[in-house]
Write a protein that holds these residues in place. Structure first.
Motif, PDB file in Angstrom:
ATOM      1  N   GLU A   9       0.803  -1.230   0.000  1.00  0.00           N
ATOM      2  CA  GLU A   9       0.000   0.000   0.000  1.00  0.00           C
ATOM      3  C   GLU A   9       0.833   1.277   0.000  1.00  0.00           C
ATOM      4  OE1 GLU A   9      -3.058   0.026  -0.638  1.00  0.00           O
ATOM      5  OE2 GLU A   9      -3.828  -1.921  -0.016  1.00  0.00           O
ATOM      6  N   GLN A  10       2.098   1.186   0.365  1.00  0.00           N
ATOM      7  CA  GLN A  10       3.020   2.319   0.386  1.00  0.00           C
ATOM      8  C   GLN A  10       2.672   3.350   1.464  1.00  0.00           C
ATOM      9  OE1 GLN A  10       3.011   3.627  -3.703  1.00  0.00           O
ATOM     10  NE2 GLN A  10       4.258   1.902  -4.347  1.00  0.00           N
ATOM     11  N   PHE A  11       2.165   2.849   2.592  1.00  0.00           N
ATOM     12  CA  PHE A  11       2.012   3.663   3.791  1.00  0.00           C
ATOM     13  C   PHE A  11       2.084   2.751   4.996  1.00  0.00           C
ATOM     14  CE2 PHE A  11      -2.373   3.123   2.123  1.00  0.00           C
ATOM     15  CZ  PHE A  11      -2.941   2.362   3.129  1.00  0.00           C
ATOM     16  N   LYS A  12       2.453   3.323   6.129  1.00  0.00           N
ATOM     17  CA  LYS A  12       2.586   2.552   7.359  1.00  0.00           C
ATOM     18  C   LYS A  12       1.270   2.504   8.108  1.00  0.00           C
ATOM     19  CE  LYS A  12       7.491   3.351   7.918  1.00  0.00           C
ATOM     20  NZ  LYS A  12       8.556   3.857   8.777  1.00  0.00           N
ATOM     21  N   VAL A  13       1.079   1.417   8.829  1.00  0.00           N
ATOM     22  CA  VAL A  13      -0.100   1.246   9.667  1.00  0.00           C
ATOM     23  C   VAL A  13       0.325   0.712  11.018  1.00  0.00           C
ATOM     24  CG1 VAL A  13      -1.642   0.777   7.704  1.00  0.00           C
ATOM     25  CG2 VAL A  13      -0.567  -1.129   8.901  1.00  0.00           C
ATOM     26  N   THR A  14      -0.531   0.916  11.996  1.00  0.00           N
ATOM     27  CA  THR A  14      -0.392   0.277  13.293  1.00  0.00           C
ATOM     28  C   THR A  14      -1.643  -0.558  13.494  1.00  0.00           C
ATOM     29  OG1 THR A  14       0.912   2.099  14.183  1.00  0.00           O
ATOM     30  CG2 THR A  14      -0.159   0.641  15.779  1.00  0.00           C
ATOM     31  N   THR A  76      -8.973  11.646   4.682  1.00  0.00           N
ATOM     32  CA  THR A  76      -7.761  11.869   3.898  1.00  0.00           C
ATOM     33  C   THR A  76      -7.683  10.863   2.751  1.00  0.00           C
ATOM     34  OG1 THR A  76      -6.639  12.610   5.904  1.00  0.00           O
ATOM     35  CG2 THR A  76      -5.240  12.028   4.025  1.00  0.00           C
ATOM     36  N   LYS A  77      -7.367  11.354   1.564  1.00  0.00           N
ATOM     37  CA  LYS A  77      -7.185  10.487   0.406  1.00  0.00           C
ATOM     38  C   LYS A  77      -5.872   9.716   0.553  1.00  0.00           C
ATOM     39  CE  LYS A  77     -10.668  12.008  -2.155  1.00  0.00           C
ATOM     40  NZ  LYS A  77     -11.790  11.193  -2.528  1.00  0.00           N
ATOM     41  N   LEU A  78      -5.847   8.484   0.067  1.00  0.00           N
ATOM     42  CA  LEU A  78      -4.628   7.680   0.149  1.00  0.00           C
ATOM     43  C   LEU A  78      -3.486   8.332  -0.617  1.00  0.00           C
ATOM     44  CD1 LEU A  78      -5.872   3.985  -0.066  1.00  0.00           C
ATOM     45  CD2 LEU A  78      -5.418   5.395   1.957  1.00  0.00           C
ATOM     46  N   LYS A  79      -3.787   9.042  -1.699  1.00  0.00           N
ATOM     47  CA  LYS A  79      -2.733   9.745  -2.434  1.00  0.00           C
ATOM     48  C   LYS A  79      -2.012  10.729  -1.519  1.00  0.00           C
ATOM     49  CE  LYS A  79      -1.763  12.597  -6.502  1.00  0.00           C
ATOM     50  NZ  LYS A  79      -0.377  12.473  -6.249  1.00  0.00           N
ATOM     51  N   THR A  80      -2.758  11.443  -0.694  1.00  0.00           N
ATOM     52  CA  THR A  80      -2.163  12.395   0.245  1.00  0.00           C
ATOM     53  C   THR A  80      -1.289  11.676   1.263  1.00  0.00           C
ATOM     54  OG1 THR A  80      -4.055  13.874  -0.029  1.00  0.00           O
ATOM     55  CG2 THR A  80      -2.679  14.214   1.927  1.00  0.00           C
ATOM     56  N   VAL A  81      -1.774  10.543   1.762  1.00  0.00           N
ATOM     57  CA  VAL A  81      -0.989   9.756   2.717  1.00  0.00           C
ATOM     58  C   VAL A  81       0.305   9.293   2.054  1.00  0.00           C
ATOM     59  CG1 VAL A  81      -0.924   7.682   4.152  1.00  0.00           C
ATOM     60  CG2 VAL A  81      -3.050   9.000   3.971  1.00  0.00           C
ATOM     61  N   ARG A  82       0.195   8.691   0.877  1.00  0.00           N
ATOM     62  CA  ARG A  82       1.387   8.179   0.180  1.00  0.00           C
ATOM     63  C   ARG A  82       2.357   9.298  -0.168  1.00  0.00           C
ATOM     64  NH1 ARG A  82      -2.756   4.652  -2.994  1.00  0.00           N
ATOM     65  NH2 ARG A  82      -2.622   2.708  -1.807  1.00  0.00           N
ATOM     66  N   ASP A  83       1.827  10.428  -0.639  1.00  0.00           N
ATOM     67  CA  ASP A  83       2.698  11.539  -0.999  1.00  0.00           C
ATOM     68  C   ASP A  83       3.502  12.055   0.184  1.00  0.00           C
ATOM     69  OD1 ASP A  83       1.853  11.403  -3.637  1.00  0.00           O
ATOM     70  OD2 ASP A  83       0.607  13.224  -3.542  1.00  0.00           O
ATOM     71  N   SER A  84       2.974  11.908   1.401  1.00  0.00           N
ATOM     72  CA  SER A  84       3.695  12.385   2.575  1.00  0.00           C
ATOM     73  C   SER A  84       5.008  11.631   2.771  1.00  0.00           C
ATOM     74  CB  SER A  84       2.826  12.270   3.847  1.00  0.00           C
ATOM     75  OG  SER A  84       2.744  10.941   4.333  1.00  0.00           O
ATOM     76  N   TYR A  85       5.120  10.441   2.224  1.00  0.00           N
ATOM     77  CA  TYR A  85       6.350   9.647   2.351  1.00  0.00           C
ATOM     78  C   TYR A  85       7.436  10.079   1.375  1.00  0.00           C
ATOM     79  CZ  TYR A  85       3.979   6.562   5.583  1.00  0.00           C
ATOM     80  OH  TYR A  85       3.336   6.063   6.681  1.00  0.00           O
ATOM     81  N   TYR A  86       7.073  10.910   0.414  1.00  0.00           N
ATOM     82  CA  TYR A  86       8.037  11.295  -0.628  1.00  0.00           C
ATOM     83  C   TYR A  86       8.385  12.766  -0.598  1.00  0.00           C
ATOM     84  CZ  TYR A  86       6.735   6.702  -2.186  1.00  0.00           C
ATOM     85  OH  TYR A  86       6.497   5.358  -2.224  1.00  0.00           O
ATOM     86  N   VAL A  87       8.008  13.456   0.473  1.00  0.00           N
ATOM     87  CA  VAL A  87       8.317  14.890   0.585  1.00  0.00           C
ATOM     88  C   VAL A  87       9.618  15.071   1.319  1.00  0.00           C
ATOM     89  CG1 VAL A  87       7.515  17.074   1.522  1.00  0.00           C
ATOM     90  CG2 VAL A  87       5.892  15.473   0.523  1.00  0.00           C
TER      91      VAL A  87
END
Length: 87
Positions: A9-14, A76-87
């Motif tokens: 998914e390219q984002f972290k979860v707990t 929050t859109k998943l695109k926004t979540v994923r994009d946060s990992y590449y800033v």
């Protein structure tokens, strides 16, 4: 499981027990993450939780994390979540 979800998914979860306590990252859940492709960027966090996580992991809850470690809100859109990992 958390690592597998991150890889796909390219984002972290707990992942948490129903009482909100964090499960160990290496704990084996009853099911494997059944997806091989990431969810659409247009999904909201709530949609991903309902359509992907809750469908297969009854009795657990999940928090979707932004790169800074904060919890992403349900709208929050998943695109926004994923994009946060590449800033």
């Amino acid at each position: 499981m958390e690592k597998t979800i991150y890889e796909i998914e390219q984002f972290k979860v707990t992942i948490c027990n129903a009482d909100g306590s964090n499960i160990r990252g290496d704990k084996k859940l009853h099911h494997r993450y059944p997806y091989t492709k990431k969810a659409h960027d247009s999904f909201t966090v709530n949609e991903w939780i309902e359509k992907r996580f809750n469908k297969h992991f009854e009795g657990y809850t999940v928090l979707v994390k932004m790169k800074d470690g904060s919890v992403a809100s349900g709208q929050t859109k998943l695109k926004t979540v994923r994009d946060s990992y590449y800033v």
